[in-house]
Each structure stands twice: as structure tokens, then as C-alpha cells.
Design an enzyme around this catalytic site. Structure first.
Site, PDB file in Angstrom:
ATOM      1  N   GLU A   1      29.820 -17.722 -13.238  1.00  0.00           N
ATOM      2  CA  GLU A   1      29.670 -18.547 -14.443  1.00  0.00           C
ATOM      3  C   GLU A   1      29.415 -17.669 -15.668  1.00  0.00           C
ATOM      4  OE1 GLU A   1      27.592 -22.525 -12.556  1.00  0.00           O
ATOM      5  OE2 GLU A   1      26.313 -20.889 -13.228  1.00  0.00           O
ATOM      6  N   PRO A   2      30.352 -16.847 -16.050  1.00  0.00           N
ATOM      7  CA  PRO A   2      30.109 -15.969 -17.198  1.00  0.00           C
ATOM      8  C   PRO A   2      30.156 -16.734 -18.514  1.00  0.00           C
ATOM      9  CG  PRO A   2      32.359 -15.726 -16.416  1.00  0.00           C
ATOM     10  CD  PRO A   2      31.703 -16.693 -15.486  1.00  0.00           C
TER      11      PRO A   2
ATOM     12  N   ARG B   1      28.274 -15.126 -21.852  1.00  0.00           N
ATOM     13  CA  ARG B   1      28.215 -14.024 -22.823  1.00  0.00           C
ATOM     14  C   ARG B   1      29.368 -13.032 -22.662  1.00  0.00           C
ATOM     15  NH1 ARG B   1      23.297 -12.464 -24.809  1.00  0.00           N
ATOM     16  NH2 ARG B   1      22.322 -13.350 -22.966  1.00  0.00           N
TER      17      ARG B   1
ATOM     18  N   ARG C   1      19.266 -15.028 -32.704  1.00  0.00           N
ATOM     19  CA  ARG C   1      18.900 -14.089 -31.633  1.00  0.00           C
ATOM     20  C   ARG C   1      18.004 -12.930 -32.082  1.00  0.00           C
ATOM     21  NH1 ARG C   1      21.790 -11.467 -28.722  1.00  0.00           N
ATOM     22  NH2 ARG C   1      20.810 -11.923 -26.720  1.00  0.00           N
TER      23      ARG C   1
ATOM     24  N   TYR D   1      14.721 -13.110 -29.965  1.00  0.00           N
ATOM     25  CA  TYR D   1      14.623 -12.146 -28.850  1.00  0.00           C
ATOM     26  C   TYR D   1      14.550 -10.694 -29.328  1.00  0.00           C
ATOM     27  CZ  TYR D   1      17.250 -15.986 -26.520  1.00  0.00           C
ATOM     28  OH  TYR D   1      17.715 -17.183 -26.052  1.00  0.00           O
TER      29      TYR D   1
ATOM     30  N   CYS E   1      13.919 -18.961 -45.419  1.00  0.00           N
ATOM     31  CA  CYS E   1      12.535 -18.769 -45.871  1.00  0.00           C
ATOM     32  C   CYS E   1      11.620 -18.407 -44.710  1.00  0.00           C
ATOM     33  CB  CYS E   1      12.055 -20.022 -46.576  1.00  0.00           C
ATOM     34  SG  CYS E   1      12.962 -20.259 -48.081  1.00  0.00           S
TER      35      CYS E   1
ATOM     36  N   TYR F   1      26.069 -17.256 -27.953  1.00  0.00           N
ATOM     37  CA  TYR F   1      24.737 -17.761 -28.338  1.00  0.00           C
ATOM     38  C   TYR F   1      24.448 -17.534 -29.817  1.00  0.00           C
ATOM     39  CZ  TYR F   1      24.437 -17.806 -23.278  1.00  0.00           C
ATOM     40  OH  TYR F   1      24.711 -18.020 -21.952  1.00  0.00           O
TER      41      TYR F   1
HETATM   42  C1  PLP Z   1      23.218 -21.624 -14.751  1.00  0.00           C
HETATM   43  C2  PLP Z   1      23.773 -20.660 -15.715  1.00  0.00           C
HETATM   44  N1  PLP Z   1      25.014 -20.190 -15.523  1.00  0.00           N
HETATM   45  C3  PLP Z   1      25.576 -19.322 -16.392  1.00  0.00           C
HETATM   46  C4  PLP Z   1      24.893 -18.868 -17.494  1.00  0.00           C
HETATM   47  C5  PLP Z   1      25.583 -17.914 -18.397  1.00  0.00           C
HETATM   48  O1  PLP Z   1      24.940 -16.740 -18.534  1.00  0.00           O
HETATM   49  P1  PLP Z   1      25.623 -15.552 -19.371  1.00  0.00           P
HETATM   50  O2  PLP Z   1      25.969 -16.099 -20.692  1.00  0.00           O
HETATM   51  O3  PLP Z   1      24.547 -14.556 -19.435  1.00  0.00           O
HETATM   52  O4  PLP Z   1      26.800 -15.106 -18.606  1.00  0.00           O
HETATM   53  C6  PLP Z   1      23.594 -19.311 -17.722  1.00  0.00           C
HETATM   54  C7  PLP Z   1      22.800 -18.772 -18.843  1.00  0.00           C
HETATM   55  O5  PLP Z   1      22.093 -17.798 -18.651  1.00  0.00           O
HETATM   56  C8  PLP Z   1      23.028 -20.249 -16.820  1.00  0.00           C
HETATM   57  O6  PLP Z   1      21.812 -20.713 -17.014  1.00  0.00           O
HETATM   58  N1  LYS Z   2      20.391 -17.816 -25.335  1.00  0.00           N
HETATM   59  C1  LYS Z   2      20.209 -16.585 -24.609  1.00  0.00           C
HETATM   60  C2  LYS Z   2      20.792 -16.626 -23.256  1.00  0.00           C
HETATM   61  C3  LYS Z   2      20.329 -17.810 -22.522  1.00  0.00           C
HETATM   62  C4  LYS Z   2      21.081 -18.017 -21.323  1.00  0.00           C
HETATM   63  C5  LYS Z   2      21.012 -19.450 -20.897  1.00  0.00           C
HETATM   64  N2  LYS Z   2      20.782 -19.590 -19.488  1.00  0.00           N
HETATM   65  C6  LYS Z   2      20.695 -15.439 -25.450  1.00  0.00           C
HETATM   66  O1  LYS Z   2      21.011 -15.649 -26.582  1.00  0.00           O
HETATM   67  O2  LYS Z   2      20.711 -14.315 -25.035  1.00  0.00           O
END
Ligand code: PLP
Ligand code: LYS
Length: 438
Positions: free
Chosen positions: A287-288, A290, A327, A331, A358, A387
Site C-alpha cells: 500500500e505505497p 508517499r 509537515r 514533524y 500567523c 501529505y
Molecule cells: C494502512 C496504511 N497503509 C498505507 C499507508 C501509506 O504509507 P506511506 O505513504 O508511507 O507509503 C499508510 C500510512 O502510513 C497506512 O496507514
Molecule cells: N502524514 C504523515 C504520514 C502519515 C501516514 C498515515 N498512515 C506524513 O506526512 O509523513
């Protein structure tokens, strides 16, 4: 490589197009994606499965960037997608993405959301907890329908990443715990219900993971679990879903193992471990999020004001900030900045690139060394495709940026820039309603 530098003009290019011209044509802040970079990464994952002769499913994690355009880009590539809300589901449907290739995730799915998923015959529900399991069972019984599920478990593996984005450890809000017997209980209950087709098991250990060790450990745990389920319940899984989390390079010094190499290592482990336990190879899902969209996107901003105090680093303000990319504030995420209209120069200075919101914490890049900037310049942040827009807000009532796709040197708007009218669209007139009530 998404971006290049055009040497005569010294301009940053994306997908073969000049970012300075894009900023002029579409305005700023602007989010631009090189579609072919996304396609290339999808194909790299698919090729890795093919090299192992494994039936693999690439299921795009929509939360990374969810707009109609991305589903329309991905659908012809045979990709699946996961959704985590009615809104993501509605976006996929509106894009014409096949419901049979969608899976529904989430730790607190509502009755309405599950009903929507059932009404549209979603491919898979990834069941997260007992409340959801029982709710789903009740809804299916009322409708006398069946649906495919995967059981999400927490494998007890913490990926080495920011603590807010770790999810696979035992103390987590997601998934059934293995050690305490919850996962066994969920399987037993699900197998006893004719309305559920239990396809397999799911785990997701975290995000922005640089090397395959965590995935390998999680895959080993899942195979142990599948072996136990086979022996104890006679259950053979058709699907082993190892989730997403493949990390990407944001800045110089980040050196992640490539997503496809991480996958390759995990598949090798899965092959070996299944063989040891004499289990059949299930379909392997990833499930990619990012890794598919992150590197493909850039944010373009125009420089406005600056503040220079002797002895301190200058603050250079751009026309966006934490509203289009939360982000860094959330983070402490780091990004590579580029002065898009003058990429290389021998004289450079170190600055804070800040937004217009602000909040003192609205700093996009804390210490950026760039050619000296002036008002009107265009600054690009690289690898913002995941994200960023999906976590964007209207803080300070700023409209969210436009998003464009660059596809074979053609730019299309996939999300138009918000206007004040969009922002006001949900507001009701309190003065009028209070007067009517009197
Ligand atoms: C269940 C699940 N699958 C897939 C992802 C996608 O993760 P990433 O965007 O790091 O590949 C996430 C987010 O972390 C998730 O919570
Ligand atoms: N939102 C996060 C990742 C969260 C992944 C969700 N499971 C980020 O910006 O790095």
C-alpha cells in the site's frame, strides 16, 4: 528524476517544463506533479513482483494525495487503492475508479461509511477492530450480502521513523493485537460468518521507512501467524498485505533503499519463510502512498517580504506555508529548496524560508542556503507530493493552492485554486438565522 535545470536560463524544470513559466501561468502557491514519475514508480513495483513471479497488488494509499486526477492516472495501470473515509471513497467513485479495486481502511469506520462501501460493492474491507467487525456483520446480515475482508493486525514491529507515524507496534490504535489472542478471535468470528469472505491478513508498520529490516520482521511475524492459523483453524490465506511505508529522499543526506529494492528483499524473505512452513504463496499486497506521489511533486512559491536583522539569519517570506504544507511544522520535516528562477549562483546566503501564516512555527525550511533572493523570485520545494495537499488547510482563511499535472510536457489543472467564495461557501448567516428565531 522529476526536476532538472535548464542551463541557459538557469531555471528549474519539472517534467520538461519551466517552473518559472508555470508559476506565471497558473499563479502561486502552486503544486505541480510530474505524472511520469508516478507511473515509473508504479511500474518499478509491478516489475519487482513480476521478477519474483508473484501475484502482487499495488494498492495506492489515497491519503497521501487524494484528488480525482490521481485515480484517473492510476486506474489504467491496474493499480488498486485504499480509502479511509467517505470523502476519499467519493473522490475515487467520481473519478471512475473501479470500486472492486478499492479497499476500505480506518480504525473508526462509521455506519454511514460502511453502508456507502457496501452500497458500492467495494472490493475489500480491511477490518480493524471488534466494534467494526460486529457492525459490519450486522449490516451484511440485514442486507443478506457478502464482502471480502482482510484482518488488520499489529505485528509488534516499530519501524524506525518519527513516533507519530509508527503504527505497527503493539501499543497502537490500529488493528487486532496478535499476542493477546485478539487476532485469533477475530479470525474465528469472521470464519464463522457466511457473510464474510476472509481473504487474508494486513499489517502496516509505519511510514518513511528507509530500509527493509522492519518490513522483513513484519513479514516474518505475519507468516508465523498464517502458519498458526493454518494449523489451528485450517485456514489458508489468499492475501498477505504488508502495507505501505516505503521511504523517500527529501534532502541531501537522506539515503533510503529504493522502494522496489525494499520490496524485493521482503519478497525474497516471504518466499523463503513460506517454503519453510510449506504454505502456498498468497497474493502479496503493498500500500505505497508517499513513495508513489512524494518525489513526483513540487511546491512553487513566490517570494514577498523579507526581514534582515544584523547578526541573524534573514527571514524570507513566501506566499504559502503551513496551510499548503503542514509537515515542517508538524514533524519538523525537512525539504530541499531551490531558487527556481536562478538555480545556480556562486554567491549564496543562508536564510529561513517562512510562510505567511500567523504562527512563528510557520517555517518551511529552517536554514536554506540559496542564491540571494529578492521579491518576486520563485522558490521551489522538492518532493512535496505526499501529505502536502492532502493535509492542507484554510488556516487564516487562505485559499488552498491549485494543483497541476505535467504529462508529456502538457500542464493540466487537476484541482483549481480555491477562491474566497469557496472558503465562504459553508458559512451560514448567523445574524439572519438569529433574527428569524426571535
Ligand atoms: C494502512 C496504511 N497503509 C498505507 C499507508 C501509506 O504509507 P506511506 O505513504 O508511507 O507509503 C499508510 C500510512 O502510513 C497506512 O496507514
Ligand atoms: N502524514 C504523515 C504520514 C502519515 C501516514 C498515515 N498512515 C506524513 O506526512 O509523513
Amino acid at each position: 528524476m522529476t526536476t532538472t535545470v535548464e542551463s541557459t536560463k538557469n531555471h528549474l524544470m519539472i517534467g520538461g517544463m519551466d517552473t518559472v513559466k508555470l508559476a506565471e501561468q497558473f499563479g502561486t502557491p502552486l503544486i505541480a506533479y510530474d505524472t511520469q514519475d508516478i507511473v515509473r514508480q508504479v511500474k518499478a513495483f509491478q516489475q519487482t513482483f513480476a521478477n519474483h513471479r508473484i501475484d502482487g497488488i499495488v494498492s495506492y494509499a489515497s491519503k497521501a494525495f487524494c484528488v480525482k486526477g490521481i485515480y484517473q492516472l492510476l486506474a489504467p495501470l491496474g493499480v488498486h487503492a485504499d480509502v479511509v473515509s467517505a470523502g476519499e471513497m467519493a473522490t475515487a467513485f467520481a473519478a471512475g475508479f473501479p470500486a472492486s479495486r478499492l479497499s476500505f481502511h480506518g480504525n473508526n469506520k462509521s455506519v454511514d461509511e460502511l453502508t456507502m462501501a457496501l452500497d458500492h460493492h467495494l472490493g475489500t474491507i480491511i477490518v480493524d477492530n471488534f466494534v467494526e467487525l460486529h457492525l459490519l456483520q450486522r449490516l451484511l446480515q440485514e442486507r443478506d450480502e457478502t464482502i471480502a475482508i482482510q484482518i488488520r493486525v499489529t505485528p509488534g514491529v516499530s519501524a524506525h521513523t518519527h513516533q507519530y507515524i509508527q503504527t505497527g507496534q503493539v501499543d497502537s490504535k490500529f488493528g487486532f493485537d496478535i499476542g493477546s489472542g485478539q487476532a485469533d478471535q477475530a479470525l474465528t468470528e469472521a470464519l464463522a460468518d457466511d457473510h464474510l469472505e476472509v481473504r487474508g491478513v494486513h499489517a502496516h508498520i509505519g511510514s518513511q521507512i528507509f530500509e527493509s529490516t522492519g518490513f522483513v520482521m513484519a513479514a516474518e511475524k505475519l507468516i508465523e501467524l498464517l502458519t498458526h492459523w493454518h494449523e489451528a483453524f485450517g485456514y489458508s490465506a489468499q492475501v498477505l498485505n504488508i502495507g505501505g511505508g516505503f521511504g523517500i529522499k527529501y534532502v541531501e543526506g537522506d539515503d533510503p533503499q529504493s522502494p522496489e529494492d525494499q520490496l524485493d528483499t521482503v519478497l525474497t524473505t516471504i518466499e523463503a519463510r513460506l517454503g519453510n512452513h510449506h504454505l502456498e504463496m498468497p497474493e502479496i499486497w503493498i500500500e505505497p502512498g508517499r513513495s508513489l506521489v512524494g518525489p513526483a511533486g513540487i511546491n512553487l512559491y513566490r517570494v514577498g517580504a523579507n526581514k534582515r536583522v544584523p547578526g541573524l539569519l534573514p527571514y524570507v517570506a513566501v506566499d504559502g506555508g503551513m496551510g499548503d504544507n503542514i509537515r515542517p511544522a508538524l514533524y519538523q520535516a525537512a525539504y530541499e529548496p531551490v531558487l527556481a528562477n536562478h538555480v545556480e549562483d556562486s554567491s549564496k546566503e543562508t536564510i529561513h524560508i517562512v510562510g505567511k501564516y500567523c504562527e512563528s512555527g510557520d517555517i518551511l525550511v529552517n536554514e536554506a542556503t540559496l542564491p540571494v533572493t529578492k521579491t518576486g523570485d520563485v522558490i521551489a520545494l522538492l518532493a512535496t507530493g505526499a501529505y502536502g495537499y492532502s493535509m492542507a488547510s484554510n488556516y487564516n482563511r487562505n485559499p488552498r493552492p491549485a494543483v497541476i499535472f505535467i504529462d508529456h510536457k502538457h500542464a493540466s489543472v487537476v484541482v483549481r485554486r480555491e477562491t474566497n467564495r469557496d472558503i465562504l461557501a459553508l458559512d451560514e448567516d448567523f445574524k439572519k438565522s438569529a433574527a428569524e428565531a426571535r
